[in-house]
Design an enzyme around this catalytic site. Structure first.
Site, short mmCIF file in Angstrom:
data_model
loop_
_atom_site.label_atom_id
_atom_site.label_comp_id
_atom_site.label_asym_id
_atom_site.label_seq_id
_atom_site.Cartn_x
_atom_site.Cartn_y
_atom_site.Cartn_z
N SER A 122 0.80 -1.23 0.00
CA SER A 122 0.00 0.00 0.00
C SER A 122 0.83 1.27 0.00
CB SER A 122 -0.94 0.01 1.21
OG SER A 122 -0.22 -0.08 2.41
N ARG A 138 8.43 3.68 0.62
CA ARG A 138 9.15 4.61 1.49
C ARG A 138 10.62 4.61 1.13
NH1 ARG A 138 9.13 2.89 7.08
NH2 ARG A 138 9.71 0.94 6.13
N ASP A 181 11.07 -8.50 0.84
CA ASP A 181 11.03 -7.72 2.08
C ASP A 181 11.08 -8.59 3.33
OD1 ASP A 181 8.45 -8.74 1.72
OD2 ASP A 181 7.48 -6.78 1.62
N THR A 215 1.05 -6.31 5.71
CA THR A 215 -0.11 -6.72 4.93
C THR A 215 -0.23 -8.24 4.92
OG1 THR A 215 0.10 -4.76 3.54
CG2 THR A 215 -1.19 -6.58 2.66
N GLN A 269 -6.65 -3.65 7.30
CA GLN A 269 -6.58 -2.51 6.38
C GLN A 269 -7.82 -2.44 5.49
OE1 GLN A 269 -2.98 -3.66 4.46
NE2 GLN A 269 -1.65 -3.01 6.13
#
Length: 470
Positions: A12, A15, A218, A241, A286
């Site tokens: 979502s 960064r 990640d 997520t 979310q």
């Protein structure tokens, strides 16, 4: 000492984190943040790659004094280049429905266990192999996973970093290469699968800045920054997520039981096997928040927690990994339908819906840990909870209660920190991941959650398993 820029992409947001290592102290700060909102192209849910790349370049302009930069993203998704090295359309989002039925198509060529023995991944329709089976592009020449696609866009390097490749259902853990049979089954005959490279490898330069391949996945970046003691018997939960819960092993576990338990082998940045289970994590929180907003209820995450705390515990459960919860849509209605179908109490207010999600996640974590202990003969004494989920104290405490072991929550920025540490390794400022973990233990704040009411959770776990039929 060096300055680095870590790009951390979630489902979502994206960064950019700038970091510096000086006199043994690591300092870092977020310098740029942007939304990552999927778009539709030709009827498919896709990632808006040109927009994301433009945001990357904005961040680099802000931080032109860094020595290197690197990318980590979610797994399995990719972009395709044609013979002229032009991106063919937008990369398709793993939540797109095009992979419906593709597992059955693949199993016409290979049995599930043969595929698992060859590639080691939990068999999920979102995996790259099944996406390729659904692919309609016929003129592709190069496949690049999302972090590799960003690297190529900046410096022209075409290669596949191993940790992200190991999410694809096409990486062979026995040989450390692409599995030829899986590549053949994908029917992407024209595509060249790129050379596999290790984490902490310099790929090229962009405007005088070294572009480094860190652990592209990640989860593997987060695990690289796990503040565990060397050789400790611990589990990890990378919570965002998605929830990825597992442990580090020396070798891949490729048994039939492991396959039936839906456990996955993925390659870590340190060469260890991260043996884990994928669970649909805070996506549900979310998504239900988004649903509430559509109804005019602008709850903050704290508001949602407070609503959930007021509700009766263990009233009803869902399986967070049931297919109906994998795609966007009305989570409240999906939960009610699931509870009706399984003859449970049907939640009748927002707080009850939210509590159902939280308790179901914590119960599913216990289910996964039990499976991992059975397949590894390990007994975990602590769980390291990493990433954005560490800010959710409600979930952290529920996880400790459900598992019956302490949960050490932190660091919040585990994924970005892993990216940063792996860049410092490539630049020669840190020797290895163990040295990086010592640095994290020394300076990062973590919070310890001790189990409470474990017997109540243990008794309710039986109800959970029966209710969701696992």
């Amino acid at each position: 000492m060096s300055k680095v820029l870590a790009f951390d992409f979630g489902a979502s947001t994206g960064r950019a984190i700038k970091a510096e290592l000086s006199d043994g102290k690591l300092t870092y700060s977020e310098v740029h943040r942007f939304e990552n909102i999927p778009v539709y192209e030709n009827g498919h849910l896709c990632w808006n790659f040109p927009y994301l790349l433009a945001e990357v370049k904005k961040a680099i302009e802000k931080c032109s004094d860094v020595d290197s930069l690197a990318f980590d993203t979610w797994g399995v998704d990719y972009g395709l280049l044609d013979k002229n090295d032009k991106l063919i359309g937008l990369p398709v989002n793993y939540r797109d429905t095009r992979t419906n039925g593709m597992t059955d198509e693949v199993f016409k060529s290979i049995s599930p266990f043969e595929l698992y023995k060859a590639t080691g991944n939990q068999i999920m329709p979102i995996n790259t192999l099944f996406q390729l089976k659904a692919e309609t592009v016929k003129n592709a020449k190069t496949l690049l996973f999302m972090p590799d696609l960003f690297v190529w866009s900046l410096c022209g390097n075409k290669s596949s970093e191993k940790t992200i490749a190991s999410t694809s259902q096409m990486y062979d853990f026995s040989s450390g290469k692409w599995n030829d049979n899986a590549v053949k089954i994908s029917e992407m005959d024209s595509v060249v699968f790129q050379q596999l490279t290790d984490s902490s490898t310099v790929a090229g330069e962009y405007k005088g800045i070294k572009v480094i391949k860190v652990a592209g996945h990640d989860t593997q970046c987060a695990v690289a920054a796990m503040p565990c003691e060397e050789n400790s018997e611990c589990a990890f939960l990378s919570c965002g997520t998605w929830s990825l819960i597992g442990c580090e092993c020396d070798n891949a576990i490729l048994t039939e039981k492991s396959m039936k338990d839906e456990l996955s082998n993925e390659l870590g940045a340190n060469g260890k096997i991260n043996y884990l289970k994928n669970i649909s994590g805070l996506w549900l929180i979310q998504e239900i928040r988004r649903n509430f907003r559509e109804e005019g209820k602008d709850y903050s995450f704290n508001d949602m927690e407070m609503l959930a705390r007021r509700e009766e515990p263990f009233a009803c459960f869902i399986d967070p990994d049931a297919p109906e919860f994998a795609t966007p849509g009305s989570v409240p209605q999906k939960i009610r339908d699931f509870c009706k179908k399984t003859n449970q109490h049907v939640p009748d207010n927002d707080g009850a819906l939210i509590r159902c999600i939280y308790e179901s996640l914590a119960m599913k974590y216990k289910f996964a840990v039990n499976q991992i202990e059975e397949n590894t003969d390990k007994k975990f004494c602590v769980l390291h909870l990493l990433g954005g989920g560490t800010k959710d104290s409600f979930l952290c405490q529920m996880t400790a209660d459900s598992l019956g072991i302490p949960v050490i929550a932190g660091p919040v920025e585990a994924t970005a920190l892993g990216n940063i540490l792996l860049q410092f390794i490539a630049l020669g400022d840190i020797k290895n991941i163990e040295e990086g973990r010592k640095l994290i233990r020394k300076q990062e704040n973590v919070k310890k959650y001790i189990p409470e009411n474990f017997e109540n959770w243990k008794n309710s776990y039986r109800k959970f398993c029966k209710s969701v039929n696992i």
